[in-house]
Design a protein around this motif. Structure first.
Motif, PDB file in Angstrom:
ATOM      1  N   VAL A  20       0.839  -1.187   0.000  1.00 11.24           N
ATOM      2  CA  VAL A  20       0.000   0.000   0.000  1.00 11.24           C
ATOM      3  C   VAL A  20       0.879   1.243   0.000  1.00 11.24           C
ATOM      4  CG1 VAL A  20      -1.750   1.275   1.295  1.00 11.24           C
ATOM      5  CG2 VAL A  20      -1.819  -1.232   1.226  1.00 11.24           C
ATOM      6  N   HIS A  21       0.661   2.117  -0.967  1.00 16.21           N
ATOM      7  CA  HIS A  21       1.358   3.399  -0.975  1.00 16.21           C
ATOM      8  C   HIS A  21       0.447   4.439  -0.352  1.00 16.21           C
ATOM      9  CE1 HIS A  21       3.951   1.454  -4.037  1.00 16.21           C
ATOM     10  NE2 HIS A  21       4.873   2.252  -3.519  1.00 16.21           N
ATOM     11  N   ALA A  22       0.820   4.887   0.830  1.00 19.74           N
ATOM     12  CA  ALA A  22       0.002   5.862   1.559  1.00 19.74           C
ATOM     13  C   ALA A  22       0.731   7.195   1.583  1.00 19.74           C
ATOM     14  CB  ALA A  22      -0.248   5.375   2.989  1.00 19.74           C
ATOM     15  N   ILE A 130       7.459  -0.988   6.733  1.00 19.49           N
ATOM     16  CA  ILE A 130       7.022   0.271   6.118  1.00 19.49           C
ATOM     17  C   ILE A 130       8.289   1.012   5.737  1.00 19.49           C
ATOM     18  CG2 ILE A 130       5.805   2.462   6.396  1.00 19.49           C
ATOM     19  CD1 ILE A 130       4.262   1.251   8.697  1.00 19.49           C
ATOM     20  N   HIS A 131       8.393   1.426   4.493  1.00 23.07           N
ATOM     21  CA  HIS A 131       9.508   2.306   4.171  1.00 23.07           C
ATOM     22  C   HIS A 131       9.019   3.630   3.619  1.00 23.07           C
ATOM     23  CE1 HIS A 131       9.289  -0.079   0.296  1.00 23.07           C
ATOM     24  NE2 HIS A 131       9.294   1.160  -0.171  1.00 23.07           N
ATOM     25  N   LEU A 132       9.865   4.637   3.761  1.00 28.98           N
ATOM     26  CA  LEU A 132       9.568   5.972   3.250  1.00 28.98           C
ATOM     27  C   LEU A 132      10.160   6.100   1.860  1.00 28.98           C
ATOM     28  CD1 LEU A 132      10.280   8.359   6.263  1.00 28.98           C
ATOM     29  CD2 LEU A 132       8.155   8.284   4.926  1.00 28.98           C
ATOM     30  N   GLU A 133       9.449   6.740   0.959  1.00 29.85           N
ATOM     31  CA  GLU A 133       9.993   6.970  -0.375  1.00 29.85           C
ATOM     32  C   GLU A 133       9.312   8.172  -1.010  1.00 29.85           C
ATOM     33  OE1 GLU A 133       9.171   3.217  -2.287  1.00 29.85           O
ATOM     34  OE2 GLU A 133       7.218   3.897  -2.997  1.00 29.85           O
ATOM     35  N   GLN A 134       9.874   8.627  -2.122  1.00 31.84           N
ATOM     36  CA  GLN A 134       9.300   9.757  -2.853  1.00 31.84           C
ATOM     37  C   GLN A 134       8.290   9.266  -3.860  1.00 31.84           C
ATOM     38  OE1 GLN A 134      13.084  10.666  -4.847  1.00 31.84           O
ATOM     39  NE2 GLN A 134      12.856  12.735  -4.029  1.00 31.84           N
ATOM     40  N   MET A 160       4.444   6.425   2.349  1.00 33.11           N
ATOM     41  CA  MET A 160       4.822   5.278   3.172  1.00 33.11           C
ATOM     42  C   MET A 160       4.411   4.055   2.372  1.00 33.11           C
ATOM     43  SD  MET A 160       3.285   6.377   6.890  1.00 33.11           S
ATOM     44  CE  MET A 160       1.728   7.051   6.307  1.00 33.11           C
ATOM     45  N   GLU A 161       5.352   3.180   2.084  1.00 29.09           N
ATOM     46  CA  GLU A 161       4.949   1.937   1.448  1.00 29.09           C
ATOM     47  C   GLU A 161       4.802   0.903   2.550  1.00 29.09           C
ATOM     48  OE1 GLU A 161       6.853   0.666  -2.202  1.00 29.09           O
ATOM     49  OE2 GLU A 161       6.328  -1.432  -1.789  1.00 29.09           O
ATOM     50  N   ILE A 162       3.568   0.460   2.727  1.00 29.45           N
ATOM     51  CA  ILE A 162       3.244  -0.483   3.797  1.00 29.45           C
ATOM     52  C   ILE A 162       3.070  -1.854   3.154  1.00 29.45           C
ATOM     53  CG2 ILE A 162       1.621  -1.013   5.673  1.00 29.45           C
ATOM     54  CD1 ILE A 162       0.773   2.019   5.478  1.00 29.45           C
TER      55      ILE A 162
HETATM   56 MN    MN Z   1       6.984   1.855  -3.808  1.00 27.45          MN
END
Ligand code: MN
Length: 483
Positions: A20-22, A130-134, A160-162
Motif C-alpha cells: 500500500v502506498h500511503a 514500512i519504508h519511506l519513499e518519494q 509510506m509503502e506499507i
Molecule cells: Mn513503492
C-alpha cells in the motif's frame, strides 16, 4: 465459509499480499519545502530538488519521519533506530532525477500486525515493513494525442509503502485489510486515505496454490484505486491463474493492470526484479538515526486506536458491538458520536446517528462532513424528545425538515405548533368532552368492550392535532372510564 476455488482438478487456495502506498499527511514534501496541496495548477508546487536539477541536495522532512514512526507504532511494529535511504534507479519521463529515493534493505519500520474482521471472523495480518519513499510526477497522455504532458507537483511527495505478509486468502479479506488499514491511518492522522485523489493506492500480489502447499508464482496487480476494484481484481486474477494451471500452463511473473470497465486484469510488463533497479545507498543522505526520546515522544502522543475506541464505546456507552464498529469507521463519525452522546442517553444518540442521520445522508449522497445537521443541532432535537416537548413521532418530521433546511429543531417545532401538550388539566378537559360526546361508547366500554380505549385516544389526539402526550392521554382516559 470456504474461500477455496474449486477447479476441475481439485481445490485451489488464493494467496494475497498487499503493498500500500500511503501519502504521508504533511504540509511539504519528503526532501523539499514545496507544498503537497492537492489540486493545484500543474507544476506550481515544484522545487529544484523535485525537478531533479543537478547539484540540488535533498533535506529530510522531520514531520514525514514522525508520521512514519507514528504509523509504525499504530501497527504495533518495530521502529528501526537506524534506517537508510537508497536510490532505486529507473527511467521514466515523470521521474526527473532518474531514480526514486526509497528505502530498501533498512526500512524505517519493521514487523507489525493488523487485526481485521471479515465475514469468517477475526484474522491477524502480518505487516512486513514500512519504508519511506518519494512519489513520482504524473504523465498525462489524454489531453492531446500528439504529445504527453508532465506534472511534477507530486514529484517528491512523501509516501509510506506499507507491505503486508502474504496472509490474505481472498479478495474479500484483502478488501477488509485495506479498509481497516485506511481507517487506522485516518485515526492516526498520518494519511487522509483518499483513494480518489490518489493518496492511498494499493498493489496486490496474487498467486494460487494447492491448499497448504508451496507458494505459486505471483502476479502483481498495480495501482488499484478503490477497495471494490481491489477485491474484483483479485477475484478475477485468481480464477485466471487457476484456469492457466489447470490447462497445463505456467504462471509468468508479471505486472498486470486492472481494467475496471471490463472487470479483468491484463498484462502490462514482465515483472522486474529488485536487482534490475541497481539499488545503492543515496550518497546525498546520511543514514536516518532516531533517538529513543524521539520515538518515545511520538508513542506518548499516539491517539486512541480504532479498536480501543470501539471497545471503549461498548463499555462506556452500553451500545452494541456492530453499532460501535460502524461508529469507528471514520474519526469524524466517532467524534460526532461522542459529542452527541455527551450528557444524553448514549444509546438513543447512537440510534439517531446511525439510523436517522446516516439514512438521510445516504439518501442525499452526502458524507458526514457535509451534513446539514451537526452534533449540536441533532442533540437539541433529542433533548426535546427526552424532556417531553415533542413526541417521538413528530421528532422524525422535525428531523426531516432540519435536514432539508438546516433550521434549528425549536424553530421548526414552534413554526409547526408541534409542542406536545403535557398539561394534565387541559388534557383532562379534552377527555371529558370526548367522553360526554360519545356516551353510548362509554357504556359499551364499561360493559366490557375495552378495545374502545383506542377510539377515545384517537379522538383526543385528533382534537390536539396529534400533539397531546399519548402517555398522559391514556392515563387520564383509563382513570375516567374506570370511575
Ligand atoms: Mn513503492
Amino acid at each position: 465459509m470456504s474461500t477455496l476455488i474449486s477447479g476441475s482438478t481439485g481445490d485451489w487456495e488464493v494467496v494475497v499480499g498487499l503493498e500500500v502506498h500511503a501519502q504521508v499527511r504533511s504540509e511539504s514534501k519528503l526532501f523539499s519545502g514545496a507544498s503537497t496541496r492537492f489540486g493545484a495548477e500543474p507544476n506550481s508546487q515544484v522545487s529544484l530538488v523535485d525537478a531533479g536539477m543537478p547539484g540540488m541536495l535533498p533535506v529530510i522532512n522531520r514531520e514525514c519521519v514522525r508520521q512514519a514512526v507514528k504509523t509504525g507504532l499504530g501497527l504495533g511494529a518495530k521502529i528501526n533506530r537506524v534506517s537508510v535511504f537508497d536510490r532505486k534507479n529507473y527511467f521514466y519521463p515523470d521521474l526527473p532525477q532518474g531514480y526514486q529515493i526509497s528505502q530498501y534493505t533498512r526500512p524505517i519500520v519493521g514487523e507489525g500486525s493488523l487485526r481485521i474482521v471479515t465475514a469468517d471472523g477475526e484474522r491477524v495480518v502480518g505487516i512486513e515493513r514500512i519504508h519511506l519513499e518519494q512519489d513520482a510526477g504524473k504523465s498525462m497522455h489524454d489531453q492531446d494525442p500528439s504529445r504527453s504532458l508532465i506534472d511534477l507537483n507530486r514529484s517528491g511527495v512523501a509516501l509510506m509503502e506499507i507491505v503486508s505478509r502474504p496472509d490474505l486468502r481472498s479478495g474479500a479479506e484483502a478488501a477488509a485489510c485495506l479498509r481497516t488499514l485506511r481507517t487506522l491511518l485516518r485515526f492516526l492522522g498520518t494519511c487522509d486515505g483518499n483513494m480518489q485523489e490518489g493518496s492511498l493506492r494499493c498493489d496486490a500480489n496474487v498467486s494460487v496454490r494447492r491448499p497448504g502447499g508451496e507458494l505459486g508464482t505471483r502476479c502483481e496487480i498495480k495501482n488499484l484505486n478503490s477497495i471494490r476494484f481491489l477485491q474484483q481484481a483479485i477475484e478475477y486474477e485468481a480464477v485466471r491463474q487457476v484456469e492457466v494451471l489447470e490447462d497445463g500452463g505456467a504462471i509468468i511473473q508479471e505486472t498486470r493492470l486492472f481494467d475496471a470497465d471490463r472487470g479483468e486484469t491484463r498484462s502490462m510488463r514482465s515483472k522486474e526484479d529488485a536487482h534490475d533497479y541497481r539499488y545503492f545507498p543515496d550518497p546525498d543522505l546520511l543514514p536516518l538515526e532516531l533517538s529513543e526520546d524521539f520515538i518515545a515522544g511520538i508513542a506518548a502522543s499516539l491517539p486512541e486506536s480504532p479498536d480501543a475506541r470501539r471497545n471503549r464505546f461498548v463499555a462506556q456507552y452500553g451500545i452494541g458491538e456492530a453499532e460501535a464498529d460502524f461508529l469507528v469507521t471514520e474519526p469524524e463519525i466517532a467524534e460526532f458520536y461522542e459529542a452527541l452522546a455527551d450528557g444524553r442517553d448514549a444509546r438513543l444518540a447512537a440510534n439517531w446517528l446511525t439510523t436517522e442521520l446516516f439514512g438521510a445522508l445516504n439518501r442525499a449522497g452526502l458524507s458526514l462532513s457535509k451534513s446539514p445537521v451537526d452534533a449540536g443541532a441533532l442533540g437539541e432535537l433529542i433533548d426535546l424528545v427526552a424532556d417531553g416537548t415533542i413526541s417521538g413521532r413528530s421528532a422524525k418530521d422535525v428531523f426531516a425538515e432540519m435536514f432539508e433546511t438546516g433550521q434549528a429543531a425549536e424553530t421548526i417545532v414552534d413554526a409547526r405548533g408541534l409542542r406536545q401538550l403535557s398539561d394534565g388539566a387541559a388534557i383532562a378537559a379534552l377527555v371529558d368532552a370526548v367522553l360526554a360526546e360519545h356516551g353510548d361508547k362509554v357504556a359499551e366500554y364499561r360493559s366490557g368492550k375495552v378495545k374502545l380505549l383506542g377510539f377515545f385516544v384517537g379522538q383526543v389526539m385528533k382534537q390536539t392535532r396529534g400533539t397531546a402526550n399519548p402517555q398522559l392521554v391514556n392515563e387520564i382516559l383509563r382513570g375516567r372510564l374506570a370511575g
